[in-house]
Design a protein around this motif. Structure first.
Motif, PDB file in Angstrom:
ATOM      1  N   ARG A   1       9.756  -0.670   6.511  1.00 38.34           N
ATOM      2  CA  ARG A   1       9.241   0.189   5.453  1.00 38.34           C
ATOM      3  C   ARG A   1      10.301   1.236   5.154  1.00 38.34           C
ATOM      4  O   ARG A   1      10.742   1.961   6.037  1.00 38.34           O
ATOM      5  CB  ARG A   1       7.945   0.877   5.906  1.00 38.34           C
TER       6      ARG A   1
ATOM      7  N   TYR B   1      -0.408   5.952  -5.567  1.00 33.95           N
ATOM      8  CA  TYR B   1      -0.934   7.218  -5.067  1.00 33.95           C
ATOM      9  C   TYR B   1      -2.316   7.406  -5.673  1.00 33.95           C
ATOM     10  O   TYR B   1      -2.661   6.756  -6.671  1.00 33.95           O
ATOM     11  CB  TYR B   1      -0.017   8.405  -5.395  1.00 33.95           C
TER      12      TYR B   1
ATOM     13  N   SER C   1       9.668   3.486   2.756  1.00 37.36           N
ATOM     14  CA  SER C   1       8.831   4.620   2.374  1.00 37.36           C
ATOM     15  C   SER C   1       7.403   4.085   2.367  1.00 37.36           C
ATOM     16  O   SER C   1       7.161   2.944   2.768  1.00 37.36           O
ATOM     17  CB  SER C   1       9.222   5.118   0.970  1.00 37.36           C
ATOM     18  N   ASN C   2       6.469   4.875   1.906  1.00 38.42           N
ATOM     19  CA  ASN C   2       5.097   4.373   1.797  1.00 38.42           C
ATOM     20  C   ASN C   2       4.985   3.243   0.785  1.00 38.42           C
ATOM     21  O   ASN C   2       4.000   2.521   0.777  1.00 38.42           O
ATOM     22  CB  ASN C   2       4.152   5.500   1.382  1.00 38.42           C
ATOM     23  N   TRP C   3       5.973   3.110  -0.080  1.00 37.23           N
ATOM     24  CA  TRP C   3       5.858   2.152  -1.177  1.00 37.23           C
ATOM     25  C   TRP C   3       6.842   0.993  -1.071  1.00 37.23           C
ATOM     26  O   TRP C   3       6.489  -0.147  -1.333  1.00 37.23           O
ATOM     27  CB  TRP C   3       6.047   2.876  -2.524  1.00 37.23           C
TER      28      TRP C   3
END
Ligand code: ZN
Ligand code: ZN
Length: 249
Positions: free
Chosen positions: A12, A131, A14-16
């Motif tokens: 990962r 988000y 980032s979160n995305w």
């Protein structure tokens, strides 16, 4: 961040974004929550004097902060073509390169060229929202006029690497690939990848695509980094091209 992108294994970023380190200072990033049709690859090439970011994903969340760019080091964004899944984050970069045949389209990023409307209308475009409160309906691509217009044979430099621009139309009129002949790295955009090749979009041109496939059969390289999916080698790329040429047009 990108220092976690160990060679050959996905992380990962980032979160995305997910990412993996490839050969020779190249990182691949992608958006696992995006429908497979729009889940494209971003490639970050770390050069001696400057970095290249080839394509920019969907632009649903900012891309630039997850790249781990060094302060003050020049970065050039190259778009392989103007489709929404490759240019979403292009406006985050000051220096933007794309092919002459689509140059006018980058300036306004109209739906008719980016095809962003296909994504807006897709019921299952995302597994998760980027988000809380994000909505698909107002989604559109930010205009990103080109700062340098590319043509076949042009060269994009990083100081220690040279990528030759190959015009590979068919999927779209201004599709390009970038070929580092010295190191054997070939970034193909959507000209070719593993899976069904899409030649029936507005702007697609099957006869031009067939000529592109003939050209791809002649190109020597070691690794093809495609607009979608996994890295492929020369044998697989040629097999995909031959299969396309053998299919009724
Ligand atoms: Zn495309
Ligand atoms: Zn694509």
């Amino acid at each position: 961040m990108m220092s976690l992108a160990a060679f050959g294994s996905a992380h990962r970023a980032s979160n995305w974004f997910s990412c993996e380190g490839l050969a020779q200072g190249i990182t691949r990033l992608w958006e696992p929550q995006v429908h497979s049709f729009f889940r494209s690859n971003v490639f970050h090439v770390r050069g001696r004097d400057g970095d290249l970011v080839i394509d920019g994903g969907m632009g649903l969340v900012p891309l630039r902060p997850v790249l781990g760019l060094l302060p003050g080091k020049p970065v050039v964004a190259v778009a392989t073509h103007v489709h929404v899944d490759h240019v979403g984050a292009l406006s985050e970069f000051q220096t933007r390169l794309g092919h002459r045949a689509e140059a006018a389209f980058f300036a306004d990023m109209a739906d008719e060229h980016t095809l962003a409307g296909y994504f807006r209308e897709m019921a299952d475009g995302l597994d998760h929202l980027p988000y809380k409160g994000w909505s698909q309906q107002p989604f559109h691509v930010q205009p990103a006029p080109l700062s340098r217009i590319l043509a076949d044979g042009d060269v994009v430099e990083t100081g220690d690497r040279s990528f030759r621009v190959l015009h590979l139309p068919g999927h779209s009129p201004g599709s390009i690939g970038l070929l580092d002949e010295l190191n054997g790295d070939f970034l193909t955009g959507d000209a070719i990848y593993r899976g069904r090749l899409v030649d029936d979009l507005p702007g697609s041109d099957v006869p031009a695509y067939r000529k592109t496939m003939q050209r791809l059969l002649q190109i020597e390289f070691s690794r093809a980094y495609c607009g979608h999916g996994e890295t492929i080698d020369q044998d697989e790329l040629r097999s995909i091209a031959r299969t396309y040429l053998d299919s009724p047009s």
